[in-house]
Design a protein around this motif. Structure first.
Motif, mmCIF file in Angstrom:
data_model
loop_
_atom_site.group_PDB
_atom_site.id
_atom_site.type_symbol
_atom_site.label_atom_id
_atom_site.label_comp_id
_atom_site.label_asym_id
_atom_site.label_seq_id
_atom_site.Cartn_x
_atom_site.Cartn_y
_atom_site.Cartn_z
ATOM 1 N N LEU A 1 34.378 46.919 42.541
ATOM 2 C CA LEU A 1 34.750 45.780 41.703
ATOM 3 C C LEU A 1 36.077 45.972 40.968
ATOM 4 O O LEU A 1 36.427 45.176 40.096
ATOM 5 N N GLY A 2 36.770 47.038 41.297
ATOM 6 C CA GLY A 2 38.090 47.234 40.703
ATOM 7 C C GLY A 2 38.060 47.599 39.240
ATOM 8 O O GLY A 2 39.084 47.523 38.564
ATOM 9 N N PHE B 1 39.457 44.256 45.481
ATOM 10 C CA PHE B 1 39.016 43.187 44.592
ATOM 11 C C PHE B 1 40.009 42.946 43.462
ATOM 12 O O PHE B 1 40.193 41.810 43.018
ATOM 13 N N ARG B 2 40.666 44.009 42.991
ATOM 14 C CA ARG B 2 41.569 43.842 41.844
ATOM 15 C C ARG B 2 42.809 43.033 42.179
ATOM 16 O O ARG B 2 43.530 42.591 41.293
ATOM 17 N N ARG C 1 42.753 40.187 43.486
ATOM 18 C CA ARG C 1 42.464 38.754 43.339
ATOM 19 C C ARG C 1 42.621 38.358 41.882
ATOM 20 O O ARG C 1 42.129 39.036 40.993
#
Lengths: 283, 303
Positions: B48-49, B65-66, B68
């Motif tokens: 999930l970053g 994910f980070r 985005r």
């Protein structure tokens, strides 16, 4: 047990990310906490009350003041009633604490993980938070400083010793008092981002705002320079309409321009630190 | 689709996650198992970053994910039900998250209804039980209607009805073609929920296989036989190729023979049986055996 399915989901379609949505979301988060309302309301009333009390006392004592006091009552004494030192300290503490809590409240509760899982663009999110807090605290500071000035001078005008906002230095003093709140809030946010722990952040914010300046004497140029670089000293310089006048001498003076620059640097530096530190660290 | 490759996280001298490589596919519920301290939460946080890997990569739908700007439409996550501010109402909490992600406000009411928190929506989260917080966390994960869902220990604190509901929800989400990744330290939770298992211990991959394959690792099938004539039955079963182990006073644990065959033999030799129970290999046992070497915090451990 689920049988493996052949359902294939279409690619995610999403509207473009807008900064103003983050502003709105953080704004809603700030106001959805009851403590925000109460802290601003009660501290605002206390600050205004303290200043009004000072003006009422001077109004009451006026007949007993000698000619020396009466000669410099406007602007020095009148302005001290508008912005008493203790009221300035309360503004700094309240604003610093509110700023700190907006950051440490997220870390302390773990909400920060939910927040960043929803908005991976951390720098944008922190920027939105900084802007929202700045706007709220600027509004708070403007109301508190404006009402303090107006109410105290209205009381003093009973003896015709109230100042108008047009008096030289009066607007500067009101503006500096109004801006003190957002500057200290940003400082609290910056320290909160570094420290992340609520109580420790409060202690250090208080130390920087209130305890550090008296540690430096006006006696030497270099200690005076450090003292002048403190937000509270800069504010005091800007509300001191009698600075270096009326026979008061200052050994190592500073200018109002330097005081404004000091406040600006603290605000910008704290905001930059908050954005950078939060972006870099694991949560 | 979640893809993790060579993922490593070190905190000083301590290696929490060490070279993990696996992928989590859509359309399945994938269980993420490991004893306490195995590195499950750290791995999920890196996906999930939230935490930066020391090495390796973790991507969701091909992207870290980070990268985005907004996350809820891509991944819905429940990492810790306590990750909320107790001073806000459930509705305020969700609507702020929805607003940041440009998700319409009616979706907040929908997910609150879906998790059964409609009545409690205007109450402050500080007064919620752990089970209610889990439901709020699940509502948060569902908010963006994402194709990938990640849940860290979602069963904790739920009542039996809640547990059943959550299992049904996970299966439904997977059947809709979503990627569902659920961590747990209890095999028994996964047994009824997951199709596929990823097992880690001390930060390293131990197993990445279907539930059926995993079950086959466990102790071989055995049959429990309870009889007053244990001494008479034992040689009969041994002669037929069974392996017999006395299990208490009047009970035998038999491997190598089916329950049906044991019943036949007992009937032919007129041996009275009180109980004849086939025992399927327990996933829990398979899990315990597999992770025995990598349990981080063992009770009664000599220190």
């Amino acid at each position: 047990m689920t049988a493996p399915t052949t359902t294939v989901r279409p690619a995610v379609t999403e509207p473009s990310a807008r900064f103003r949505d983050l502003l709105a979301a953080e704004w809603a988060k700030l106001w959805s906490l009851r403590s925000t309302h109460w802290t601003l309301l009660l501290s605002g009333l206390v600050i205004i009350g303290i200043n009004i009390n000072a003006a009422v006392a001077d109004h009451h004592n006026w007949p007993h003041y000698d000619a020396g006091i009466r000669a410099i009552f406007v602007p020095i004494w009148a302005m001290r009633d508008a912005f008493t030192l203790i009221s300035g300290m309360i503004i700094m503490l309240v604003a610093g604490s509110i700023g700190a809590i907006t950051i440490t409240g997220e870390y302390g509760t773990g909400l920060i993980r939910t927040t960043f899982a929803a908005v991976p663009a951390r720098r944008s999110l922190v920027a939105a938070k900084l802007i929202d807090v700045t706007v709220v605290m600027l509004g708070y500071g403007t109301v508190v400083a404006g009402v303090s000035f107006w109410a105290t001078q209205a009381i003093l005008s009973g003896h015709h010793v109230g100042m108008s906002i047009g008096y030289p230095g009066a607007f500067q003093a009101v503006a500096a008092s109004a801006l003190l709140a957002p500057v200290c809030a940003l400082l609290g946010m910056g320290l909160g981002a570094i420290i992340r722990h609520g109580a420790a952040t409060m202690a250090i914010t208080t130390a920087v705002l209130l305890l550090l300046p008296p540690c430096f004497t006006d006696h030497y140029r270099w200690t005076a320079d450090i003292k002048h670089a403190m937000p509270s000293t800069a504010w005091q310089r800007l509300v001191d309409v009698g600075y270096g006048r009326f026979g008061f001498t200052v050994r190592h003076p500073t200018t109002t321009t330097e005081a404004w620059i000091t406040l600006a640097i603290w605000a910008v530096a704290a905001a930059a630190v908050a954005v950078t530190v939060v972006d870099r660290r694991d949560v | 689709m979640i893809e993790v490759s060579g993922l490593t996280k070190r905190y000083g001298a301590k290696t929490a996650v060490n070279g993990l490589t696996f992928s989590v596919r859509p359309g399945h519920v994938t269980g993420f198992l490991g004893p306490n301290g195995a590195g499950k939460s750290t791995t999920l946080r890196m996906i999930l970053g939230l935490n930066r890997p020391t090495g390796g990569t973790a991507t969701v739908a091909g992207r870290p994910f980070r990268d985005r700007p907004r996350g809820l439409r891509h991944v819905g996550a429940l990492l810790d039900a306590q990750d909320v501010h107790g001073g806000r109402t459930a509705y305020a909490h969700l609507s702020a998250l929805a607003r940041a992600n440009r998700i319409p406000r009616r979706r907040v009411d929908e997910v609150l209804g879906e998790v059964g928190l409609t009545e409690a929506a205007r109450r402050r989260v500080g007064g919620f039980s752990l089970g209610m917080r889990q439901r709020l966390g699940i509502a948060t994960a569902l908010l963006g209607d994402p194709p990938v869902l990640v849940f860290d220990e979602p069963i904790n604190g739920l009542d039996p009805e809640g547990v059943r509901w959550v299992r049904g929800l996970f299966r439904r989400l997977a059947a809709e073609g979503r990627t569902v990744f659920v961590s747990s330290h209890l095999m028994s939770e996964m047994e009824h929920t997951a199709d596929h298992l990823i097992v880690i211990g001390r930060g390293e991959l131990i197993a990445d296989e279907s539930l059926a394959e995993f079950a086959a690792r466990g102790t071989p099938q055995s049959v429990t036989v309870r009889t007053p004539d244990a001494s008479e039955l034992t040689p009969i079963l041994t002669a037929e190729g069974g392996s017999v182990r006395p299990d208490g006073d009047q009970a035998l644990t038999v491997t190598g023979l089916s329950a049906a065959r044991i019943g036949e033999l007992a009937f032919q030799h007129r041996v009275l049986l009180h109980e004849l129970a086939p025992r399927t290999a327990s996933l829990e046992e398979a899990f315990m055996e597999l992770t025995a070497d990598s349990v981080e915090y063992l009770a009664g451990d000599a220190r």
